[in-house]
Scaffold this active site. Structure first.
Site, mmCIF file in Angstrom:
data_model
loop_
_atom_site.group_PDB
_atom_site.id
_atom_site.type_symbol
_atom_site.label_atom_id
_atom_site.label_comp_id
_atom_site.label_asym_id
_atom_site.label_seq_id
_atom_site.Cartn_x
_atom_site.Cartn_y
_atom_site.Cartn_z
ATOM 1 N N ARG A 296 33.316 -53.667 -7.804
ATOM 2 C CA ARG A 296 32.853 -54.340 -6.586
ATOM 3 C C ARG A 296 33.703 -55.568 -6.273
ATOM 4 O O ARG A 296 33.972 -55.868 -5.105
ATOM 5 C CB ARG A 296 31.355 -54.682 -6.710
ATOM 6 C CG ARG A 296 30.529 -53.415 -6.650
ATOM 7 C CD ARG A 296 29.028 -53.621 -6.758
ATOM 8 N NE ARG A 296 28.366 -52.352 -6.444
ATOM 9 C CZ ARG A 296 27.054 -52.141 -6.450
ATOM 10 N NH1 ARG A 296 26.239 -53.132 -6.761
ATOM 11 N NH2 ARG A 296 26.568 -50.961 -6.139
ATOM 12 N N TYR A 436 31.701 -48.498 1.209
ATOM 13 C CA TYR A 436 31.710 -47.810 -0.090
ATOM 14 C C TYR A 436 31.453 -48.753 -1.267
ATOM 15 O O TYR A 436 31.359 -49.952 -1.075
ATOM 16 C CB TYR A 436 32.948 -46.931 -0.279
ATOM 17 C CG TYR A 436 34.333 -47.520 -0.306
ATOM 18 C CD1 TYR A 436 34.611 -48.861 -0.500
ATOM 19 C CD2 TYR A 436 35.425 -46.654 -0.157
ATOM 20 C CE1 TYR A 436 35.909 -49.318 -0.561
ATOM 21 C CE2 TYR A 436 36.738 -47.111 -0.208
ATOM 22 C CZ TYR A 436 36.958 -48.446 -0.403
ATOM 23 O OH TYR A 436 38.251 -48.902 -0.465
ATOM 24 N N GLU A 437 31.263 -48.163 -2.407
ATOM 25 C CA GLU A 437 30.915 -48.908 -3.634
ATOM 26 C C GLU A 437 29.619 -49.695 -3.449
ATOM 27 O O GLU A 437 29.457 -50.800 -3.983
ATOM 28 C CB GLU A 437 32.072 -49.840 -4.000
ATOM 29 C CG GLU A 437 32.172 -50.181 -5.461
ATOM 30 C CD GLU A 437 32.572 -48.982 -6.309
ATOM 31 O OE1 GLU A 437 31.890 -48.745 -7.301
ATOM 32 O OE2 GLU A 437 33.550 -48.283 -5.974
ATOM 33 N N GLY A 438 28.674 -49.074 -2.733
ATOM 34 C CA GLY A 438 27.420 -49.751 -2.388
ATOM 35 C C GLY A 438 27.583 -50.472 -1.070
ATOM 36 O O GLY A 438 28.330 -51.450 -1.005
ATOM 37 N N GLN A 443 24.400 -54.471 -1.424
ATOM 38 C CA GLN A 443 24.835 -55.673 -2.151
ATOM 39 C C GLN A 443 23.848 -56.820 -1.918
ATOM 40 O O GLN A 443 23.498 -57.558 -2.843
ATOM 41 C CB GLN A 443 26.231 -56.114 -1.675
ATOM 42 C CG GLN A 443 27.317 -55.056 -1.790
ATOM 43 C CD GLN A 443 27.518 -54.552 -3.184
ATOM 44 O OE1 GLN A 443 27.465 -55.329 -4.146
ATOM 45 N NE2 GLN A 443 27.739 -53.261 -3.337
#
Lengths: 586, 586
Positions: A296, A436-438, A443
């Site tokens: 992240r 992406y990546e959450g 977040q």
């Protein structure tokens, strides 16, 4: 038009003057030889590679895109050769574990490299970035045999990695995923299912591709506790390390998307693919999450990198482009960088990028401290601070990064909208990092729902106290005009944090999340600007970069930080206006 | 996935309950027969055409794009047939001058139609929109012969129009343009030069294309006073009205751009093209600017239209997509529209779109009043209010419209980034509206530099007094909780306006411009939300649309309006932090 220059002078200023990098490194076992001079040398070299090899491929790669024919993925012309040269030069292994051939350099250098790669060619940077993430997960959780078989070639970059998490009905909520893993007689597993949005799912660089796949064992419970992690390589590996048979996995399609066209984002079919368990059964998400902080942070850095590149190009254009008279009455045409509104767009991007770079270095330093410090208590506190800052860096850097790309495009007017100048590509590429990546909403929920509660809620109090102490210490050098507004913004953040802690959770947290994260980020940037302003030496010995810092700090505090006023007020209203409408009434 | 439904219920509410449309129309000569019922019937029909013909072409048109081969432009499959059906059905002539075959309906109906077209297919909507703009300029400034020769077929839509202003080194600053017009013996002119970014510069619908070209006469002075306007058709027109020889103009290239791919944006070469002067020599910009209010309002409406369509699709997705547990503790998966942060994204878009639609109708009503009212003083005041509101509508609607498209895309997560769902196209298409027809920075400069000074600076005072009076009047029905925050925001705007008036101009105006415009827009939206809330009848007789209004008004006031706090504070700091850095130090 190639414009980008790696921000080495700023890196030097930040490491040496703001963070006392050399002293910190000297205190961390194994990093004693690392210092600013080494970092600058490495980043100069990285900048050369980025501007001579990677940036020239950025626009053509966007135009050409990836193709899938007869199951074979082809990346745009030049990408494979660039990747091989990149790995050959040792860039893949910079921060890799020396036990498997890595150079073992600290995280700070890795994120500086990541920023330069993201500025030059975001699609390209994902290949080594995802490989590193997969290697870290394997390093933390896999058996010694798997590590020995896969890590050396992943760390060298000879083989690449991919993370296969998302399914069409299981994205943010991975508990819904349905890919299955059935034990084989030899201890391996047969993995069957379809995954979507798999970055670097395939490529044409040669070598192997190591997929980390989330799947369910037979009779696994529903939800996230039934998910395990498996390693499934594109090619099975023979005992001597050579590549064996093709595994039963295939690229079903390439996703057609808004940007990052040089990155093959795959729909992957696993048809009884052979894989091996990584970590414990049912602990798959746990294994993925141990490397999530690093991943992240990397995505946040992507937002920073694109903002830096877009801003540099907009500045170059604004110095050349002549339009209109000067605001001081000068008859025109003058360069548009003389127009206040153009300056505002450029300065907003610059104030974000330099504030974010400082915050990224601070965060990466905490990661290095958490990893290497000799005092366990110091390690633990640094680890908590990283956990706290991770969602902020990921979401705020990519939100402000996107906004910077958009503002930089705006500076070019109609020329920003056509493809030729490359500005619209920055906007399209930057957009993915918010997703992406959450997603950035995820977040924000992580920040308000988990991170604020860390260490019984006392971590945030210590963090705010740390900021306040540093503001106080900076007062004599940075001056009241800069420090007071940041301290006021910090007080706003503290008030909102306290209110949230007493809100009872539930919808109140969700309703606050994204505004709260932005408030948190603005205060953090303000803190960094005060630290930078305080580190500028007396004017007669200051470099150009350093003189600029004082002006940027003032711009940030006067023109960007006031957003915190509106955020506090909006947050004070709570969740009820969000929850009033029935879903059917939307 | 076709989702869009024209917002007819909201239109009905706004016209009937908020604006007293029928009474206003009854007071305007020539519009006596126009009323809400007629407007609703027309917009229902427009909605049917938009959803059955235009929206189905939107994604395919984006994919296919326009082509140029051997000088011939081809629009995407289906576009030409759709255009011919659109013109055949009479949509092109809705608000056209009855003296030349138009239906003579008011501006309010035109902007409602424009919104529906922009929602369904922005690229398509530009063809009739630019034709209308060109026809209005001809109607105001051209000779009787030119009007008779061109207007009937432009108003019917049989022929289309294009505006050729921009050159590669002359965009915002048209004074730098270099296209030349040399008198011919017969009273016509030979036009030579290259223009870029020419929307609808060519098409394959048949008929003629009427270019309005800015150029310089021989010996014209430098700068904007040397610019004249010329009419140059693609085909010369014979005395009997039939199409004659091809004029000496050609499409040099199609611009390759971020979005609006179904719109042929042309680089045009005029090689001694035959044209006729429109208006007075040296008054070309003046002729263009008389229709600029309508064109800029149209572009603002484009931002609204895309926001409406993107928000509708995001709402539909959020009702279907299941992820995570409910914030009230409901075990998941629940529809994501139940998550507060998703609601926040959806409500922000909805609160913008409905507030903007109200403000657009208010502004268009002022245009109709300025055009038709029997009292000259009323006409003049309405005209001034339109001039004041035009840059606000253009810039704020397109900025918030883009933000809404981005937030709507975010609701879909990864599915928003891939092309399939069409969300990323909304983002790419919406982006142009912030740039063309005068960038949003230019709009902001127009607001602070020209519009605030209208009528000796008293116009804004009257406008703010009007808002305050309407807020006071709404207090009993809308309630203190809504009215007081809007009144406070208005007070902020008044303070900033006063400070700007006393600032001495120059860099202070430019430094304030974009933040000031956003503050102005937020106050205007708040005013509209109070008017809407006040117009909602007692709950037992309210329709679903009306009940929703109250909730949206509260959301706007509690979560969006607080931005005004930060804007006032940022504006208070003035220009000095923007102007401190030398251009070389950026």
């Amino acid at each position: 038009m190639t414009i980008y220059t790696a921000p080495v002078a700023d890196i030097s200023f930040l490491l040496r003057r703001v963070f006392g990098f050399d002293a910190i490194m000297a205190s961390l076992p194994g990093y004693e030889e690392v210092n600013t001079e080494l970092a600058v040398t490495i980043m100069e070299e990285a900048g050369k590679f980025a501007t001579s090899v990677l940036e020239p491929l950025n626009r053509p790669g966007d135009e050409e895109g990836c193709t899938l024919e007869n199951g074979v993925v082809t990346t745009p012309s030049g990408v494979a050769a660039a990747y091989l040269a990149f790995a050959e030069a040792g860039w893949c292994s910079l921060s890799g574990d020396p036990a498997y051939g890595g150079q073992g350099l600290p995280r700070v250098l890795q994120i500086l490299l990541d920023e330069i790669l993201s500025s030059a060619n975001l699609s390209f940077g994902l290949f080594p970035g995802l490989t590193r993430g997969a290697a870290e997960a394997i390093g933390h959780h896999a058996s010694a045999e798997l590590k020995a078989a896969f890590l050396p070639k992943m760390i060298s970059g000879e083989w690449t990695g991919a993370m296969a998490l998302t399914e069409s009905s299981a994205g943010t909520d991975l508990g819904l995923l349905s890919t299955r893993a059935v034990p084989n007689a030899d201890g391996s597993f047969a993995i069957t299912g379809t995954k979507i949005f798999i970055s670097s799912g395939d490529q044409d660089f040669g070598g192997n591709i190591v997929h980390l796949v989330l799947a369910r064992l037979p009779d696994a419970p529903k939800g996230v506790k039934g998910i395990s992690l498996f390693l499934a390589p594109k090619f099975l590996v023979n005992a001597d390390g050579s590549l064996g048979a093709r595994n039963s996995m295939s690229v079903g399609a390439l996703e057609r998307k808004m940007g990052i066209h040089a990155q093959p984002t795959c729909l992957m079919n696993y048809d009884g693919a052979t894989g091996w368990l990584v970590g414990q059964p049912g602990r798959g998400l746990n294994a993925m999450f141990t490397m999530m902080n690093a991943e992240r942070l990397f995505v946040g850095i992507q937002g920073l990198g694109i903002a830096e590149a877009a801003n540099q190009k907009a500045v170059a254009y604004a110095k050349e482009r002549l339009q209109g008279g000067g605001s001081d009455g000068t008859p025109g045409p003058v360069a548009i960088i003389d127009h206040p509104d153009v300056r505002k767009m450029l300065l907003s991007g610059r104030a974000f990028a330099e504030g974010a770079r400082a915050l990224a270095i601070w965060t990466a330093l905490q990661m290095d401290i958490a990893d290497r410090h000799t005092d366990a208590a110091v390690r633990k506190e640094a680890d908590l601070l990283v956990a706290l800052m991770t969602p902020v860096v990921k979401a705020a850097f990519t939100d402000f990064g996107f906004e910077t790309a958009v503002a930089s495009q705006q500076v070019l007017g109609g020329h920003g909208y056509i493809r030729e100048w490359g500005m619209e590509q920055y906007v399209r590429d930057a957009r993915i990092a918010q997703i992406y990546e959450g997603t950035n909403g995820v977040q924000a929920m992580d920040l308000v729902g988990r991170k604020l509660a860390l260490d019984g809620g006392t971590l945030t109090q210590r963090f705010f106290a740390l900021i306040r102490a540093e503001l106080d210490a900076a007062l004599p050098t940075a001056g009241e005009g800069l420090v007071a507004p940041v301290a006021q913004a910090l007080a706003r953040l503290e008030r909102v944090t306290q209110r949230l802690a007493g809100s009872g959770g539930g919808a109140e947290l969700g309703a606050a999340a994204t505004d709260y994260l932005r408030l948190f980020a603005l205060v953090s940037f303000g803190w960094m600007w005060v630290r930078m302003a305080a580190a500028v030496p007396a004017l007669d010995e200051a470099t150009a970069v350093e003189v600029r810092k004082t002006a940027l700090a003032r711009f940030f505090v006067e023109r960007m930080l006031p957003q915190t006023l509106g955020l506090e007020a909006a947050l004070a209203s709570g969740a009820s206006s969000l929850m009033a409408l029935d879903a059917d009434a939307f």
